[in-house]
Design a protein around this motif. Structure first.
Motif, PDB file in Angstrom:
ATOM      1  N   GLN A 231       0.832  -1.208   0.000  1.00 61.08           N
ATOM      2  CA  GLN A 231       0.000   0.000   0.000  1.00 61.08           C
ATOM      3  C   GLN A 231       0.866   1.257   0.000  1.00 61.08           C
ATOM      4  O   GLN A 231       0.510   2.268  -0.579  1.00 61.08           O
ATOM      5  CB  GLN A 231      -0.917   0.021   1.238  1.00 61.08           C
ATOM      6  N   ASN A 305      -6.963  -0.075  -7.659  1.00 62.60           N
ATOM      7  CA  ASN A 305      -7.212   1.277  -7.161  1.00 62.60           C
ATOM      8  C   ASN A 305      -6.430   2.328  -7.957  1.00 62.60           C
ATOM      9  O   ASN A 305      -6.995   3.337  -8.394  1.00 62.60           O
ATOM     10  CB  ASN A 305      -6.838   1.334  -5.668  1.00 62.60           C
ATOM     11  N   ASP A 306      -5.158   2.046  -8.186  1.00 60.18           N
ATOM     12  CA  ASP A 306      -4.340   3.003  -8.937  1.00 60.18           C
ATOM     13  C   ASP A 306      -4.824   3.136 -10.383  1.00 60.18           C
ATOM     14  O   ASP A 306      -4.823   4.229 -10.945  1.00 60.18           O
ATOM     15  CB  ASP A 306      -2.864   2.572  -8.938  1.00 60.18           C
ATOM     16  N   HIS A 309      -7.798   5.315 -10.424  1.00 63.16           N
ATOM     17  CA  HIS A 309      -7.420   6.678 -10.099  1.00 63.16           C
ATOM     18  C   HIS A 309      -6.659   7.376 -11.234  1.00 63.16           C
ATOM     19  O   HIS A 309      -6.951   8.511 -11.580  1.00 63.16           O
ATOM     20  CB  HIS A 309      -6.552   6.622  -8.841  1.00 63.16           C
ATOM     21  N   PHE A 310      -5.682   6.671 -11.829  1.00 62.48           N
ATOM     22  CA  PHE A 310      -4.792   7.336 -12.788  1.00 62.48           C
ATOM     23  C   PHE A 310      -5.108   7.045 -14.256  1.00 62.48           C
ATOM     24  O   PHE A 310      -4.705   7.795 -15.142  1.00 62.48           O
ATOM     25  CB  PHE A 310      -3.326   6.968 -12.505  1.00 62.48           C
TER      26      PHE A 310
END
Ligand SMILES: *[C@@H]1O[C@H](CO)[C@@H](O)[C@H](O)[C@H]1NC(C)=O
Ligand SMILES: *[C@@H]1O[C@H](CO)[C@@H](O)[C@H](O)[C@H]1NC(C)=O
Ligand SMILES: *[C@@H]1O[C@H](CO)[C@@H](O)[C@H](O)[C@H]1NC(C)=O
Length: 313
Positions: A231, A305-306, A309-310
């Motif tokens: 994380q 998640n990344d 997000h990106f």
């Protein structure tokens, strides 16, 4: 690709003349097509830009370096997991190295004077994480089962005791021929190897080197610590999602001198037929690396998640 060619040729070897020639011809044509599809062929046309390659994987391919961080990456190189990701890191953080091949020794990057201080660590040996470098860590992970299969077929990668026993050398690079045990893939050696490298990723995320010892099951505390470090890391990529991992890296830390080379497959498996055999042996034996599977799932979560997000998807 090579495997298909080899298998077809073996099967064709019993055939008569014309049929055999036709088969070999088809194989060569298929080979040529896949060569140009992978960008190796002369007739491959203009190479795609990273933005073009990433376009299907993101809602905004033009956005790069969204973290606005000048990352000095610390590479945690888990064996059999994305060795060639060093090409991506090299292209992004040190365009001066002018990397034009999908496989490269990290020494070649580090020998370029401009690159020396761009990396906190970019070495080939599989050393464990230096815990104080966690926030700079760049790591690729893959399904533990695939990692074990790949390591087994790569001369008992990281299992010193088996390398000594079967190749008479403690390191795979000095183990010249694949021992017959590898190629015969017998259940005992496969299981012995799987147990030997069990928990390898978890241990490396706790600072142990891959070659330190024969591995034992990590403690629950070590599993949690490893997941937590994933994380906190700068970047977590997933080998099974190679292109998306490269696109995510670009979106997070910039494109630098990235080309389509960062997306290439550098080391096709030498023994693809044996892979399925070893996989079946491990599945039949109910082999499961609990610690590394938990850690791999933590990596998948982080990656998801990344990506959201990106990359926007
Ligand atoms: C990854 O991208 C490269 C470059 O465009 C392409 O040749 C390759 O087929 C892609 N790989 C996958 C699995 O889509
Ligand atoms: C990303 O942005 C930072 C801050 O502006 C910059 O220092 C760094 O060089 C950029 N990275 C790349 C690869 O362009
Ligand atoms: C998801 O990713 C964003 C961007 O990196 C980060 O700020 C956030 O803490 C992450 N959340 C979780 C649960 O990992």
């Amino acid at each position: 690709m090579w495997s298909a060619t080899a298998t077809t040729r073996t099967r064709a070897s019993g055939d008569g003349g014309p049929a055999r020639l036709l088969l070999v011809g088809v194989v060569m044509v298929v080979g040529a097509i896949s060569l140009s599809a992978s960008g190796v062929g002369v007739a491959a046309g203009k190479p795609k830009t990273p933005a073009e390659i990433c376009a299907p994987m993101t809602t905004h391919p033009e956005r790069v370096n969204q973290t606005q961080r000048a990352l000095r990456p610390f590479w945690l190189h888990v064996p059999k997991c994305g060795t060639t990701f060093s090409v991506t890191m090299g292209q992004v953080h040190c365009p001066e190295a002018r990397i034009t091949e999908p496989v490269i020794s990290t020494n070649k990057i580090l020998k370029t004077p401009a690159c020396k201080n761009r990396f906190a660590r970019l070495t080939d040996p599989h050393d464990g994480l230096v815990l104080s470098e966690t926030k700079r860590m760049v790591v690729m992970l893959r399904d533990p089962l695939d990692r074990v299969i790949s390591g087994y077929l790569h001369k008992f990668h990281d299992c010193k005791s088996m390398q000594l026993k079967y190749c008479g050398a403690a390191y795979w690079d000095r183990c010249n021929t694949p021992p017959p045990q590898v190629l015969n893939s017998n259940p005992d050696t496969v299981l012995q190897y799987a147990k030997c490298v069990q928990g390898l990723a978890t241990h490396m995320l706790n600072g142990h080197h891959s070659r330190d010892r024969n591995f034992q099951a990590p403690t629950p505390h070590e599993v949690l610590a490893a997941a937590k470090r994933l994380q906190e890391a700068a970047f977590v990529g997933i080998q099974e999602e190679w292109n998306k991992s490269v696109c995510l890296y670009r979106a997070m830390f910039g494109e630098g001198g990235m080309t389509d080379v960062s997306f290439g497959v550098a080391r096709p498996s030498k023994y693809p037929e044996n892979k399925n055999k070893v996989r079946k042996l491990l599945k039949d034996a109910d082999w499961f690396d609990t610690a590394d599977n938990l850690v791999y799932h933590a990596a998948l979560e982080r990656f998801k998640n990344d990506s959201l997000h990106f990359l926007g998807e």
